[in-house]
Design a protein around this motif. Structure first.
Motif, PDB file in Angstrom:
ATOM      1  N   TYR A  93       0.838  -1.205   0.000  1.00  0.00           N
ATOM      2  CA  TYR A  93       0.000   0.000   0.000  1.00  0.00           C
ATOM      3  C   TYR A  93       0.873   1.254   0.000  1.00  0.00           C
ATOM      4  O   TYR A  93       1.840   1.361   0.762  1.00  0.00           O
ATOM      5  N   ILE A  94       0.530   2.216  -0.852  1.00  0.00           N
ATOM      6  CA  ILE A  94       1.258   3.488  -0.945  1.00  0.00           C
ATOM      7  C   ILE A  94       0.362   4.589  -0.406  1.00  0.00           C
ATOM      8  O   ILE A  94      -0.779   4.777  -0.872  1.00  0.00           O
ATOM      9  N   LEU A  95       0.850   5.316   0.587  1.00  0.00           N
ATOM     10  CA  LEU A  95       0.060   6.379   1.203  1.00  0.00           C
ATOM     11  C   LEU A  95      -0.084   7.536   0.226  1.00  0.00           C
ATOM     12  O   LEU A  95       0.925   8.035  -0.303  1.00  0.00           O
ATOM     13  N   PRO A  96      -1.327   8.016   0.004  1.00  0.00           N
ATOM     14  CA  PRO A  96      -1.544   9.126  -0.934  1.00  0.00           C
ATOM     15  C   PRO A  96      -1.420  10.507  -0.289  1.00  0.00           C
ATOM     16  O   PRO A  96      -2.018  11.460  -0.753  1.00  0.00           O
ATOM     17  N   PHE A  97      -0.698  10.605   0.808  1.00  0.00           N
ATOM     18  CA  PHE A  97      -0.487  11.902   1.476  1.00  0.00           C
ATOM     19  C   PHE A  97       0.858  11.853   2.181  1.00  0.00           C
ATOM     20  O   PHE A  97       1.419  10.781   2.418  1.00  0.00           O
ATOM     21  N   GLN A  98       1.402  13.031   2.499  1.00  0.00           N
ATOM     22  CA  GLN A  98       2.735  13.110   3.095  1.00  0.00           C
ATOM     23  C   GLN A  98       2.772  13.865   4.422  1.00  0.00           C
ATOM     24  O   GLN A  98       3.835  14.013   5.016  1.00  0.00           O
ATOM     25  N   SER A  99       1.623  14.349   4.871  1.00  0.00           N
ATOM     26  CA  SER A  99       1.613  15.098   6.129  1.00  0.00           C
ATOM     27  C   SER A  99       0.237  14.993   6.768  1.00  0.00           C
ATOM     28  O   SER A  99      -0.761  14.666   6.102  1.00  0.00           O
ATOM     29  N   VAL A 100       0.195  15.283   8.057  1.00  0.00           N
ATOM     30  CA  VAL A 100      -1.058  15.251   8.820  1.00  0.00           C
ATOM     31  C   VAL A 100      -1.087  16.458   9.755  1.00  0.00           C
ATOM     32  O   VAL A 100      -0.055  17.087  10.010  1.00  0.00           O
ATOM     33  N   SER A 101      -2.248  16.759  10.265  1.00  0.00           N
ATOM     34  CA  SER A 101      -2.402  17.771  11.316  1.00  0.00           C
ATOM     35  C   SER A 101      -2.409  17.056  12.666  1.00  0.00           C
ATOM     36  O   SER A 101      -3.120  16.054  12.828  1.00  0.00           O
ATOM     37  N   VAL A 102      -1.642  17.542  13.617  1.00  0.00           N
ATOM     38  CA  VAL A 102      -1.489  16.843  14.887  1.00  0.00           C
ATOM     39  C   VAL A 102      -2.046  17.676  16.039  1.00  0.00           C
ATOM     40  O   VAL A 102      -2.136  18.908  15.971  1.00  0.00           O
ATOM     41  N   TYR A 103      -2.406  16.962  17.117  1.00  0.00           N
ATOM     42  CA  TYR A 103      -2.936  17.555  18.348  1.00  0.00           C
ATOM     43  C   TYR A 103      -2.035  17.141  19.499  1.00  0.00           C
ATOM     44  O   TYR A 103      -1.559  16.009  19.554  1.00  0.00           O
ATOM     45  N   HIS A 104      -1.824  18.050  20.425  1.00  0.00           N
ATOM     46  CA  HIS A 104      -0.876  17.798  21.506  1.00  0.00           C
ATOM     47  C   HIS A 104      -1.545  17.423  22.829  1.00  0.00           C
ATOM     48  O   HIS A 104      -0.853  17.293  23.842  1.00  0.00           O
TER      49      HIS A 104
ATOM     50  N   VAL B 178       1.147   6.860  23.693  1.00  0.00           N
ATOM     51  CA  VAL B 178       0.578   7.641  22.594  1.00  0.00           C
ATOM     52  C   VAL B 178       1.662   8.567  22.056  1.00  0.00           C
ATOM     53  O   VAL B 178       2.132   9.465  22.757  1.00  0.00           O
ATOM     54  N   ARG B 179       2.066   8.356  20.812  1.00  0.00           N
ATOM     55  CA  ARG B 179       3.156   9.143  20.222  1.00  0.00           C
ATOM     56  C   ARG B 179       2.650  10.270  19.335  1.00  0.00           C
ATOM     57  O   ARG B 179       3.354  11.263  19.134  1.00  0.00           O
ATOM     58  N   ALA B 180       1.473  10.117  18.772  1.00  0.00           N
ATOM     59  CA  ALA B 180       0.931  11.183  17.910  1.00  0.00           C
ATOM     60  C   ALA B 180      -0.584  11.042  17.822  1.00  0.00           C
ATOM     61  O   ALA B 180      -1.104   9.923  17.740  1.00  0.00           O
ATOM     62  N   VAL B 181      -1.260  12.166  17.858  1.00  0.00           N
ATOM     63  CA  VAL B 181      -2.706  12.226  17.643  1.00  0.00           C
ATOM     64  C   VAL B 181      -2.926  13.133  16.446  1.00  0.00           C
ATOM     65  O   VAL B 181      -2.403  14.256  16.403  1.00  0.00           O
ATOM     66  N   PHE B 182      -3.679  12.657  15.449  1.00  0.00           N
ATOM     67  CA  PHE B 182      -3.737  13.406  14.191  1.00  0.00           C
ATOM     68  C   PHE B 182      -5.099  13.259  13.537  1.00  0.00           C
ATOM     69  O   PHE B 182      -5.934  12.435  13.943  1.00  0.00           O
ATOM     70  N   SER B 183      -5.299  14.067  12.521  1.00  0.00           N
ATOM     71  CA  SER B 183      -6.488  13.968  11.686  1.00  0.00           C
ATOM     72  C   SER B 183      -6.071  14.204  10.237  1.00  0.00           C
ATOM     73  O   SER B 183      -5.031  14.825   9.961  1.00  0.00           O
ATOM     74  N   LEU B 184      -6.870  13.709   9.308  1.00  0.00           N
ATOM     75  CA  LEU B 184      -6.624  13.883   7.884  1.00  0.00           C
ATOM     76  C   LEU B 184      -7.490  15.010   7.348  1.00  0.00           C
ATOM     77  O   LEU B 184      -8.572  15.290   7.879  1.00  0.00           O
ATOM     78  N   THR B 185      -7.033  15.657   6.307  1.00  0.00           N
ATOM     79  CA  THR B 185      -7.842  16.684   5.657  1.00  0.00           C
ATOM     80  C   THR B 185      -9.041  16.011   4.987  1.00  0.00           C
ATOM     81  O   THR B 185      -9.000  14.816   4.646  1.00  0.00           O
ATOM     82  N   PRO B 186     -10.138  16.737   4.787  1.00  0.00           N
ATOM     83  CA  PRO B 186     -11.300  16.132   4.112  1.00  0.00           C
ATOM     84  C   PRO B 186     -10.963  15.540   2.750  1.00  0.00           C
ATOM     85  O   PRO B 186     -11.481  14.481   2.383  1.00  0.00           O
TER      86      PRO B 186
END
Length: 871
Positions: free
Chosen positions: A690-701, A764-772
């Motif tokens: 599987y190849i990820l179709p994105f290279q970044s995410v938005s993260v929450y601290h 928990v190392r990262a909490v994130f969400s994807l763009t719509p």
């Protein structure tokens, strides 16, 4: 010197079956089977034509129809309220109003603090009786006591519309099962005392409504310096549910008096001084509580806040105070049990648990007070009390003072037993290694990190002792004792005391009371280690003995949070310290009581205005029984509205967040989400391609959790819990601040309400969400949760916790494994104790111990929710 001979370490008692505790707590989540007292108990006799609010409105009818009357406008009222409840000194408030044009600009009806006070004194009706000053003469010397009419205070509290829909009028028996075999205790009306007293009153005349009076006294400092003190007396009613009583904002406690704080230092003979102080105390309390004598017997017609009239019997049910005051109230000597006549040299023996003191014998001795002094003294000694002239409880109806003096968790457990245990641990291990381990504890939102250790703490408060509880076992789990002694008994003893403290549940059953007794029994079975270490020679400590009476008091009067002085300690700020600061320090009690009367008037007027603005709704009781509520299964979590950082690429996730395997973990998550029926091998093969179709995410601290009350109480707010997921950064001073990645308890799909089955520990190392756009591209059909977390797994829970300290052990694999999980699968935060070994590695710190240590113990002590659920 040779090594000591190997000591015989007894095996721990067979523990209760693993499911006993779990089953006991789960019983609290269902509606109880309720057996009502029946008959005419608590029955109304009449209905008034108006409620308290309507009577209040009639008083204000002399003014205009303005809803803010006697003030001219909302601003006029709001400034007045701020000035009396939130503002600074009266001089500062007058200076504020003296600003040229300010009163005119705001349309105020007063220009100075004195004018505002005049409006309050003249135009606002009094809800609670004012204070009066009277002289009390003891041993030929006069003392001033300030107090309110207690019956007026009872009427005001009972008739407050704020409590009209929740008052309890009759006793009940609650059971966890339909067969009525497992008894439940919570509020006062579920205890045996109310039921038995109701039976007595119903035999005299049907239709009684008992008003259980709860009194609490505790001397407190009014100033940091100069050693100035005050002696407030508080009162509340057991008819008000404890969930309301414990909230200061609900104003369910009334200050009914200030006792003299004199030390009688002019009396040089210590015994005579103590006797005079005791007589002064009882004379003052007798003056305050004397109206309860006739009212408790003859009944008084009172209207609750909804206007319903009942025949009420105000009866002293509980007297809360710390140990010196318990001795003062009951007349027992210091070093004795205020409840039972156990000999002082048997206090350390759990088997020496006597029935409460013989009240009849004590009353017979007290009846000789006006006769020969020698005969009176001998009779009192024979009855087991000091010779007190007319104690205040002597003539109060239905009162047995030896069971009225209720336990106090704050002073007996935290400031008593736990304080001793912590001191013994310090003596056993010494400060160096204990403090070193304190400094290397990992962070947790609910746990205080003692950066300087615990051995140097002085004047430790109850709150600080509560925080020490949360790390205490973690400091000693694998720490060897000096002299070759095995630490097994010490660890068992500490675990037992912590269990006893944490088992002070707001709801108890026959089963949990058995566990409470079992915890105390385990401590006494293992306490001899402190004698073997030379730390103690005996355990004849009154507070340690007294906690053995807790099950009896719970059965009689409900759970201990009905009476804990922790609630009234908070009231010292409002009723004593703030009141004293508002005075000029001259004849302060007159000023303090007047300040409090005005504050009470403003608070009452605020309630009235809320009622008016709400459309003057009719205040009515719900006519339902106050019961233990049904549990609500899930809490909830919350993230910030906007991400803490946008566009965090995979390289930054690896470098700053440690999410080294993010690509692989997300690929497995996508494949598993779309194809949940595939085997693990099939998923791994698909994920590898599987190849990820994105290279970044938005993260929450940060993730905030509101954990549901584990006992299902509707009157209890959810407990705040937080998981921090924040990388290191450079602060404004140019200093590097380390990152923090907290531990969570993750539901693998089968986790329940209580227990660790179906759960797993993860960092928990990262909490994130994807763009719509990305979300639509990756999941074109069914969408996953909006918020996802990258977690690194620890080992699964072992089948059973370790025998001595009862903690589960988890390990971090050398080759770390990671997954993506929905944030809602994270149940709560967890606190881990590192396995330090004999000596804590000095390169470990609080910031890096989760990375450097591989073996941990799971702590259940971080908060009450954790203790009940992580078992």
């Amino acid at each position: 010197m040779g090594q000591p001979p190997p000591e015989h370490i007894p095996e721990p008692d067979a523990p209760l079956p693993a499911n006993v505790g779990r089953r006991a707590e789960q019983r609290f989540t269902a509606a109880p089977t309720v057996k009502k007292f029946g008959g005419a108990a608590g029955a109304p006799t009449a209905q008034k034509s108006s409620s308290s609010f309507e009577e209040y409105e009639e008083w204000l009818a002399q003014f205009d129809d303005n809803p803010w009357r006697p003030y001219k406008s909302r601003i006029d009222w709001a400034v007045a309220r701020w000035g009396k409840l939130r503002g600074s000194t009266s001089t500062a408030f007058s200076d504020l109003l003296a600003i040229d044009g300010l009163p005119e600009a705001l349309g105020l009806s007063y220009r100075t603090s004195a004018e505002l006070n005049e409006i309050i004194d003249r135009s606002l009706p009094r809800g609670r009786p004012g204070f009066q000053r009277q002289e009390i003469v003891v041993s030929g010397e006069a003392f001033d006591v300030y107090f309110s009419d207690i019956m007026g205070c009872v009427r005001a509290l009972y008739g407050d519309p704020e409590f009209a829909n929740c008052l309890i009028f009759a006793p009940e028996r609650h059971y966890a099962d339909p067969d009525e075999t497992i008894r439940l205790w919570s509020d006062m009306h579920t205890g045996k005392w109310w039921w038995s007293t109701q039976k007595v009153l119903e035999q005299r005349k049907r239709g009684a409504t008992i008003l259980p009076i709860i009194i609490s006294t505790d001397k407190t400092q009014t100033t940091t310096f100069r050693n100035k003190s005050a002696y407030p007396v508080y009162m509340t009613l057991g008819n008000i549910p404890k969930g309301i009583r414990r909230k200061p904002s609900r104003q369910a406690y009334i200050l009914i008096g200030y006792l003299p704080t004199t030390r009688l230092e002019h009396i040089k003979v210590a015994a005579a001084r103590r006797r005079a102080l005791a007589n002064l105390y009882h004379a003052c309390m007798r003056k305050i509580l004397d109206p309860l004598r006739s009212a408790g017997l003859e009944r008084v017609k009172m209207a609750s806040g909804d206007g319903v009239v009942r025949r009420c019997h105000p009866v002293l049910a509980s007297f809360s105070g710390d140990y010196p005051e318990q001795c003062l109230v009951t007349g027992c000597k210091s070093g004795e049990c205020p409840t039972c006549p156990v000999p002082p040299d048997e206090l350390g023996d759990l088997e020496s648990l006597y029935e409460p003191r013989d009240l009849d014998a004590v009353l017979e001795a007290l009846a000789l007070a006006d006769g020969d002094a020698t005969e009176f003294t001998r009779a009192c000694v024979a009855a087991g009390i000091k010779p007190i002239h007319r104690p205040f409880w002597e003539d109060l109806p239905f009162v047995n003072i030896f069971i009225c003096v209720t336990p106090d968790v704050l002073h007996q457990l935290f400031q008593g037993v736990l304080k001793h245990v912590v001191s013994w641990i310090k003596d056993a291990y010494g400060p160096i290694e204990l403090d070193a381990r304190c400094r290397r504890m990992p962070p947790n939102h609910n746990v205080r990190l003692f950066a300087k250790g615990i051995t140097s703490l002085s004047r430790v408060s109850g709150t600080e002792h509560s925080q020490v509880c949360r790390i205490l076992i973690g400091l000693i789990t694998d720490l060897p004792l000096p002299g070759g002694h095995s630490p097994a008994r010490l660890i068992r003893a500490v675990r037992a005391i912590l269990d006893f403290i944490y088992l002070q549940y707001p709801i108890h059953s026959s089963e949990t009371l058995a566990r409470l007794t079992d915890a105390l029994k385990r401590f006494h079975q293992n306490k001899s280690i402190f004698i073997d270490l030379g730390i103690r020679t005996h355990f004849n400590i009154p507070k340690l003995h007294n906690i053995a009476h807790y099950p009896m008091f719970i059965r009689l009067l409900g759970t201990q949070d009905n009476f804990n002085t922790e609630h009234t300690e908070r009231l010292h700020i409002d009723f004593t310290k703030d009141a004293y600061r508002a005075t000029n320090r001259k004849d302060e009690y007159l000023q303090m009581t007047l300040w409090l009367e005005r504050k009470e008037k403003v608070l009452r007027h605020e309630k009235f205005i809320r009622w008016v603005l709400a459309g003057r709704p009719r205040v009515e009781s719900e006519n339902t029984t106050w019961r233990l509520p049904i549990f609500i299964q899930h809490g909830h979590h919350q993230l910030t509205k906007l991400p803490s950082a946008y566009g965090v690429n995979f390289g930054m996730l690896t470098e700053r967040y440690g999410a080294e395997f993010f690509r692989d973990a997300f690929a497995r998550f996508v494949v598993a989400f779309k194809n949940p029926t595939l085997t693990s091998r099939q998923m791994e093969n698909l994920a590898a391609d599987y190849i990820l179709p994105f290279q970044s995410v938005s993260v929450y601290h940060k993730i905030k959790f509101w954990n549901e009350d584990p006992f299902g109480r509707e009157d209890s707010s959810d407990a705040l819990d937080v998981i921090h997921v924040k990388p290191g950064y450079t602060n404004k001073h140019g200093r590097m601040v380390g990152g923090r990645f907290d531990i969570g308890l993750v539901n693998e799909g089968t986790g329940g309400h209580i227990g660790v089955s179906g759960y797993r520990v993860a960092q928990v190392r990262a909490v994130f969400s994807l763009t719509p756009t990305t979300l639509e591209r990756v999941f074109p059909d069914e969408k996953p949760s909006r918020y996802l977390a990258y977690v690194e797994w620890f080992s699964k829970f072992h089948s059973a916790p370790q025998a001595n300290h009862g903690l589960y052990r988890v390990t971090r694999p050398v080759e770390r494994t990671a997954s993506i999980v929905p944030v809602e699968h994270i149940r709560r935060s967890l606190h881990l104790y590192p396995e330090f070994g004999a000596v804590a590695p000095r390169e470990w710190t609080s910031g890096n111990v989760l990375e450097l240590c591989q073996r941990f113990y799971v702590s259940p002590w971080s908060d009450r929710h954790s203790y009940v659920t992580v078992v």
